[in-house]
Design an enzyme around this catalytic site. Structure first.
Site, PDB file in Angstrom:
ATOM      1  N   HIS A 213      75.929  86.453 -12.577  1.00  0.00           N
ATOM      2  CA  HIS A 213      75.392  86.441 -11.282  1.00  0.00           C
ATOM      3  C   HIS A 213      73.972  86.921 -11.244  1.00  0.00           C
ATOM      4  CE1 HIS A 213      76.114  90.630 -11.366  1.00  0.00           C
ATOM      5  NE2 HIS A 213      75.389  90.770 -10.406  1.00  0.00           N
TER       6      HIS A 213
HETATM    7  C1  UD1 Z   1      73.601  92.142  -5.786  1.00  0.00           C
HETATM    8  C2  UD1 Z   1      72.758  93.312  -6.364  1.00  0.00           C
HETATM    9  C3  UD1 Z   1      73.169  93.102  -8.007  1.00  0.00           C
HETATM   10  C4  UD1 Z   1      74.565  93.511  -7.852  1.00  0.00           C
HETATM   11  C5  UD1 Z   1      75.392  92.546  -7.225  1.00  0.00           C
HETATM   12  C6  UD1 Z   1      76.896  92.739  -7.287  1.00  0.00           C
HETATM   13  C7  UD1 Z   1      70.622  94.010  -5.195  1.00  0.00           C
HETATM   14  C8  UD1 Z   1      69.154  93.278  -5.688  1.00  0.00           C
HETATM   15  N1  UD1 Z   1      71.473  93.091  -6.173  1.00  0.00           N
HETATM   16  O1  UD1 Z   1      73.425  90.906  -6.161  1.00  0.00           O
HETATM   17  O2  UD1 Z   1      72.463  94.387  -8.315  1.00  0.00           O
HETATM   18  O3  UD1 Z   1      74.867  93.522  -9.332  1.00  0.00           O
HETATM   19  O4  UD1 Z   1      74.990  92.497  -5.904  1.00  0.00           O
HETATM   20  O5  UD1 Z   1      77.796  91.615  -7.029  1.00  0.00           O
HETATM   21  O6  UD1 Z   1      70.874  94.597  -4.616  1.00  0.00           O
HETATM   22  N2  UD1 Z   1      76.593  86.154  -0.743  1.00  0.00           N
HETATM   23  C9  UD1 Z   1      77.629  85.687  -0.070  1.00  0.00           C
HETATM   24  N3  UD1 Z   1      78.572  86.676   0.202  1.00  0.00           N
HETATM   25  C10 UD1 Z   1      78.537  88.006   0.051  1.00  0.00           C
HETATM   26  C11 UD1 Z   1      77.268  88.385  -0.509  1.00  0.00           C
HETATM   27  C12 UD1 Z   1      76.582  87.603  -0.852  1.00  0.00           C
HETATM   28  O7  UD1 Z   1      77.896  84.642  -0.063  1.00  0.00           O
HETATM   29  O8  UD1 Z   1      79.355  88.766   0.538  1.00  0.00           O
HETATM   30  C13 UD1 Z   1      75.589  85.335  -1.383  1.00  0.00           C
HETATM   31  C14 UD1 Z   1      74.529  84.906  -0.460  1.00  0.00           C
HETATM   32  O9  UD1 Z   1      73.938  83.567  -0.494  1.00  0.00           O
HETATM   33  C15 UD1 Z   1      73.452  85.969  -1.062  1.00  0.00           C
HETATM   34  C16 UD1 Z   1      73.597  85.931  -2.558  1.00  0.00           C
HETATM   35  O10 UD1 Z   1      75.105  85.610  -2.348  1.00  0.00           O
HETATM   36  O11 UD1 Z   1      72.010  85.482  -0.714  1.00  0.00           O
HETATM   37  C17 UD1 Z   1      73.071  87.111  -3.068  1.00  0.00           C
HETATM   38  O12 UD1 Z   1      73.486  88.232  -2.591  1.00  0.00           O
HETATM   39  P1  UD1 Z   1      72.660  89.596  -2.706  1.00  0.00           P
HETATM   40  O13 UD1 Z   1      73.425  90.946  -2.196  1.00  0.00           O
HETATM   41  O14 UD1 Z   1      71.261  89.320  -2.385  1.00  0.00           O
HETATM   42  O15 UD1 Z   1      72.636  89.691  -4.175  1.00  0.00           O
HETATM   43  P2  UD1 Z   1      73.813  89.792  -5.431  1.00  0.00           P
HETATM   44  O16 UD1 Z   1      73.285  88.564  -6.472  1.00  0.00           O
HETATM   45  O17 UD1 Z   1      75.023  89.804  -4.812  1.00  0.00           O
END
Ligand code: UD1
Length: 369
Positions: A213
């Site tokens: 991811h």
């Molecule tokens: C985040 C953390 C990362 C951690 C990871 C664990 C930061 C910078 N990154 O990354 O360190 O390893 O979580 O999973 O804090 N999304 C969904 N549903 C959700 C959450 C996210 O669909 O419940 C999608 C959204 O499109 C979002 C993308 O995933 O934009 C990324 O989510 P985000 O929380 O920004 O970062 P992660 O890649 O999950």
């Protein structure tokens, strides 16, 4: 700590909930009840609510429901929404875990409001500032009063950064606590039977697990395709179970990367798994391919060989004895190393350490009491 204690503990993303669960249970035993605030950085049931339910921790007292956004927006919005909660609840301590945007955002609020701040999983460094998590780690630790460290490298890093020894506490890893605490539930999980239900009843095949991811791996379609080609080659030899993170799900679609089980390949895509099922799958695996920090550590503790699809790790302990290798996104090396482990031409060995004895959260509670 002061006589009247109120501890606000912050979670935002899926791995924070896993780390907070043993802390919550240990603090309760030590008479230090936590109030959990959820920033809402992760919000899908499978990324959040499922973890609260499976790990048997109470729902958050507040959910800031911040959702997804750019780093600046998400960090600022969490600060904006967390500040009034702190004003209203007047905690004597704010506790943050890990290295996600929620961690640094709430650490900043605590520091600016002059509230004592504890960070569990302090001191880890990948020394790669292109990772958002590295920036979050460095900034959080600069602001923290009580730094709880998982492994000796973390202590060395903090001392080099000028943190005084009295604030650094080497307590071990709460991820090991979670593995100990939920071990029985993991054994009861049906996940492997469900995943391999189409197989003959001759026992489970040797299989691998993949998690992916990191923006550096999934946001560039060429890198993502390279990694997926390597994984497909490994999946021709052994099934690869792939719980797909929502970010990766979106990128796989736009990179038009094969999602099916083409040819002889046995790539088993699943929705994101809850903690119990993920550990159920990981514990039986012959090999983990990952770009996650937490999963590297969990594989190490469970004695599962790991190939990390990054050039750096903030967890150098996992590299000892060849248990973990850093391969970046090099297609040939991923295939070569993966096949060597499956053919048992390379058999890594894990040593024992007290830092992963499963009692880190008790040590955190003892220090804070
Ligand atoms: C985040 C953390 C990362 C951690 C990871 C664990 C930061 C910078 N990154 O990354 O360190 O390893 O979580 O999973 O804090 N999304 C969904 N549903 C959700 C959450 C996210 O669909 O419940 C999608 C959204 O499109 C979002 C993308 O995933 O934009 C990324 O989510 P985000 O929380 O920004 O970062 P992660 O890649 O999950």
């Amino acid at each position: 700590m002061a006589k009247r204690q109120r501890i606000l503990a912050v979670v935002g993303a899926r791995p924070n909930i896993v780390k907070m669960a043993p802390i919550y249970h240990a603090f309760k035993r030590h008479g230090l009840p936590l109030e959990i605030v959820h920033t809402g950085q992760h919000y899908d049931y499978r990324m959040s609510g499922l973890f609260f339910r499976q790990l048997n921790i109470p729902p958050p007292v507040v959910n800031l429901a911040v959702g997804s956004g750019t780093h600046a927006w998400q960090t600022a919005e969490i600060m904006h929404r967390f500040e009034p909660v702190v004003v209203g609840r007047k905690p004597s301590l704010i506790l943050v875990v890990g290295d996600v945007n929620s961690t640094v955002a709430c650490a900043l609020v605590a520091a600016k409001m002059g509230i004592r701040l504890a960070h569990v999983e302090a001191g880890l460094r990948s020394f790669d500032r292109s990772m958002p998590e590295e920036i979050n780690r460095v900034l959080t630790d600069v602001l923290t009063d009580d730094l709880f460290v998982t492994e000796p490298a973390g202590v060395r890093n903090l001392k080099k950064e000028g943190v005084s020894s009295g604030r650094i506490h080497l307590v071990g890893d709460v991820l090991a606590d979670a593995l100990r605490l939920y071990g029985k539930a993991v054994k009861r999980s049906d996940v492997l039977r469900d995943l391999f239900k189409e197989r003959p009843k001759t026992g489970l095949p040797a299989y691998c697990v993949l998690t992916l991811h990191r923006p550096a791996n999934v946001d560039d379609p060429r890198t993502l395709r390279r990694i997926m080609r390597a994984v497909q080659r490994i999946a021709e030899i052994a099934p690869v179970v792939f719980p797909v993170h929502p970010r990766t799900q979106q990128r796989l679609q736009s990179a038009s990367t094969a999602r099916g089980r083409g040819g002889e390949s046995q790539l088993l895509f699943t929705a994101p798994l809850g903690y119990i099922d993920f550990i159920g799958v990981l514990s039986g695996a012959k090999l983990l391919l990952t770009d996650s920090g937490g999963a590297q550590q969990e594989a190490f503790i469970l004695g599962v060989p790991c190939l990390t699809l990054r050039d750096t790790t903030e967890r150098p302990l996992t590299l000892v004895g060849g248990m973990n290798r850093l391969l970046g996104s090099d297609e040939q090396r991923i295939v070569q190393e993966g096949l060597a482990i499956l053919a048992r031409r390379r058999v890594p060995q894990r040593r024992d350490y007290w830092y992963i004895d499963g009692h880190a959260a008790d040590r955190v509670a003892q220090v804070l009491r």
